[in-house]
Write a protein that holds these residues in place. Sequence first.
Motif, mmCIF file in Angstrom:
data_model
loop_
_atom_site.group_PDB
_atom_site.id
_atom_site.type_symbol
_atom_site.label_atom_id
_atom_site.label_comp_id
_atom_site.label_asym_id
_atom_site.label_seq_id
_atom_site.Cartn_x
_atom_site.Cartn_y
_atom_site.Cartn_z
ATOM 1 N N PHE A 84 0.833 -1.200 0.000
ATOM 2 C CA PHE A 84 0.000 0.000 0.000
ATOM 3 C C PHE A 84 0.871 1.254 0.000
ATOM 4 N N VAL A 85 0.500 2.212 -0.846
ATOM 5 C CA VAL A 85 1.175 3.510 -0.904
ATOM 6 C C VAL A 85 0.097 4.583 -0.824
ATOM 7 N N CYS A 86 0.243 5.532 0.096
ATOM 8 C CA CYS A 86 -0.721 6.623 0.221
ATOM 9 C C CYS A 86 -0.690 7.467 -1.048
ATOM 10 N N SER A 87 -1.856 7.763 -1.588
ATOM 11 C CA SER A 87 -1.928 8.578 -2.800
ATOM 12 C C SER A 87 -3.094 9.557 -2.667
ATOM 13 N N GLU A 88 -3.169 10.460 -3.616
ATOM 14 C CA GLU A 88 -4.278 11.419 -3.614
ATOM 15 C C GLU A 88 -5.611 10.703 -3.806
ATOM 16 N N LYS A 89 -5.599 9.616 -4.581
ATOM 17 C CA LYS A 89 -6.824 8.834 -4.792
ATOM 18 C C LYS A 89 -7.296 8.232 -3.463
ATOM 19 N N HIS A 90 -6.346 7.712 -2.674
ATOM 20 C CA HIS A 90 -6.682 7.158 -1.353
ATOM 21 C C HIS A 90 -7.178 8.268 -0.426
ATOM 22 N N ARG A 91 -6.468 9.395 -0.436
ATOM 23 C CA ARG A 91 -6.857 10.518 0.417
ATOM 24 C C ARG A 91 -8.289 10.957 0.082
ATOM 25 N N ALA A 92 -8.604 11.063 -1.215
ATOM 26 C CA ALA A 92 -9.945 11.482 -1.631
ATOM 27 C C ALA A 92 -11.001 10.504 -1.118
ATOM 28 N N PHE A 93 -10.711 9.193 -1.228
ATOM 29 C CA PHE A 93 -11.661 8.198 -0.724
ATOM 30 C C PHE A 93 -11.894 8.392 0.775
ATOM 31 N N PHE A 94 -10.813 8.476 1.547
ATOM 32 C CA PHE A 94 -10.964 8.582 3.005
ATOM 33 C C PHE A 94 -11.663 9.882 3.400
ATOM 34 N N LYS A 95 -11.471 10.949 2.645
ATOM 35 C CA LYS A 95 -12.174 12.197 2.946
ATOM 36 C C LYS A 95 -13.670 12.041 2.719
ATOM 37 N N THR A 96 -14.060 11.255 1.707
ATOM 38 C CA THR A 96 -15.503 11.040 1.493
ATOM 39 C C THR A 96 -16.103 10.234 2.640
ATOM 40 N N GLN A 97 -15.316 9.375 3.250
ATOM 41 C CA GLN A 97 -15.802 8.507 4.322
ATOM 42 C C GLN A 97 -15.665 9.130 5.712
ATOM 43 N N LEU A 98 -14.626 9.946 5.893
ATOM 44 C CA LEU A 98 -14.295 10.426 7.240
ATOM 45 C C LEU A 98 -14.344 11.945 7.394
ATOM 46 N N GLY A 99 -14.552 12.641 6.314
ATOM 47 C CA GLY A 99 -14.645 14.092 6.388
ATOM 48 C C GLY A 99 -13.385 14.782 5.893
ATOM 49 N N GLU A 100 -13.502 16.060 5.635
ATOM 50 C CA GLU A 100 -12.410 16.852 5.063
ATOM 51 C C GLU A 100 -11.199 16.974 5.982
ATOM 52 N N SER A 101 -11.374 16.730 7.262
ATOM 53 C CA SER A 101 -10.245 16.860 8.196
ATOM 54 C C SER A 101 -9.334 15.628 8.195
ATOM 55 N N PHE A 102 -9.668 14.614 7.383
ATOM 56 C CA PHE A 102 -8.868 13.389 7.343
ATOM 57 C C PHE A 102 -7.413 13.684 6.959
ATOM 58 N N ALA A 123 -10.600 -0.358 7.083
ATOM 59 C CA ALA A 123 -9.651 0.737 7.275
ATOM 60 C C ALA A 123 -10.337 1.953 7.884
ATOM 61 N N VAL A 124 -11.534 2.253 7.417
ATOM 62 C CA VAL A 124 -12.288 3.396 7.962
ATOM 63 C C VAL A 124 -12.539 3.185 9.453
ATOM 64 N N GLU A 125 -12.950 1.967 9.821
ATOM 65 C CA GLU A 125 -13.197 1.664 11.239
ATOM 66 C C GLU A 125 -11.903 1.735 12.051
ATOM 67 N N ALA A 126 -10.817 1.230 11.473
ATOM 68 C CA ALA A 126 -9.528 1.282 12.167
ATOM 69 C C ALA A 126 -9.111 2.726 12.402
ATOM 70 N N TYR A 127 -9.324 3.582 11.403
ATOM 71 C CA TYR A 127 -8.971 5.005 11.548
ATOM 72 C C TYR A 127 -9.751 5.635 12.699
ATOM 73 N N LYS A 128 -11.046 5.317 12.776
ATOM 74 C CA LYS A 128 -11.878 5.863 13.864
ATOM 75 C C LYS A 128 -11.349 5.425 15.223
ATOM 76 N N GLU A 129 -10.948 4.150 15.324
ATOM 77 C CA GLU A 129 -10.393 3.642 16.580
ATOM 78 C C GLU A 129 -9.070 4.327 16.919
ATOM 79 N N ILE A 130 -8.238 4.505 15.917
ATOM 80 C CA ILE A 130 -6.939 5.165 16.123
ATOM 81 C C ILE A 130 -7.164 6.598 16.610
ATOM 82 N N LYS A 131 -8.128 7.290 16.022
ATOM 83 C CA LYS A 131 -8.410 8.675 16.427
ATOM 84 C C LYS A 131 -8.958 8.729 17.855
ATOM 85 N N LYS A 132 -9.737 7.699 18.252
ATOM 86 C CA LYS A 132 -10.282 7.647 19.615
ATOM 87 C C LYS A 132 -9.179 7.443 20.637
#
Length: 192
Positions: A84-102, A123-132
Motif C-alpha cells: 500500500f502507498v498513500c496517494s491522492e486517490k486514497h486521500r480522496a476516498f478517506f475524505k468522502t468517508q471520514l470528512g475533510e479533516s482526514f 480501514a475506515v473503522e480502524a482510523y476511527k479507533e486510532i483517532k479515539k
Amino acid sequence: MSERPKLDKNLSGAAFRAWYWLKDELVEFLRENGLPVTGGKTELTDRIADFLDTGNVNAPKRTRRTSKKSAGDITPDTVIEENFVCSEKHRAFFKTQLGESFTFNVKFQKWLKSNAGKTYRDAVEAYKEIKKDKGGRKTIDSQFEYNTYIRDFFEHNPGHPLEEAIRCWKYKKSQQGSHKYEDSDLTNSIIK
C-alpha cells in the motif's frame, strides 16, 4: 569520557554505533567511500556498520511500489492492496468517508501497510479507533532520537524551558553510548 572519533574506515562497526551521527555525516561518509546513499537514517547506519566490519557494500533495500492506478475506483468493499502507498486517490476516498479533516497519520499508515487483504471499510473503522485512542505514550520511530529525547526530557522535567532540553540533548549526543534521556543529563550538561 572520550572524544567522538572521526568517521573513517578505521572505526569498527561497534565503535561507530556508540556515537550519535547526523544523517548528513552518514551520507558524506557513504559518498566518500562509493557506497549507496539512499535510504533512511537507520538503513544508512546499518550499511556503514556492516561496511566497517566486513568491507561489504550492501545495496539499498528495494521496496516495490504500486502505481497510483492500482488503487482503481475505491469503494468500502475494495480490498487493500499489497505494498500500500498513500496517494491522492486514497486521500480522496478517506475524505468522502471520514470528512475533510482526514489526514494520513503514521499509526494509520502503518495499519494500512500491514493489513493488505482487509477492506477499506475495515480501514475506515480502524482510523476511527486510532483517532479515539489519543491517550497513552506515542511511539516515536528509532531514527528520531532527538524527538524521543526531548519528549522524555519534558516528561521528567515539566515546566523546564525548551532551551534547557536542547542543551541537554547537545551534551548527550556528544557522549559515547546511549542517547536516551537520563536524569543526570540535566546536571552533567551544566557542568560540561
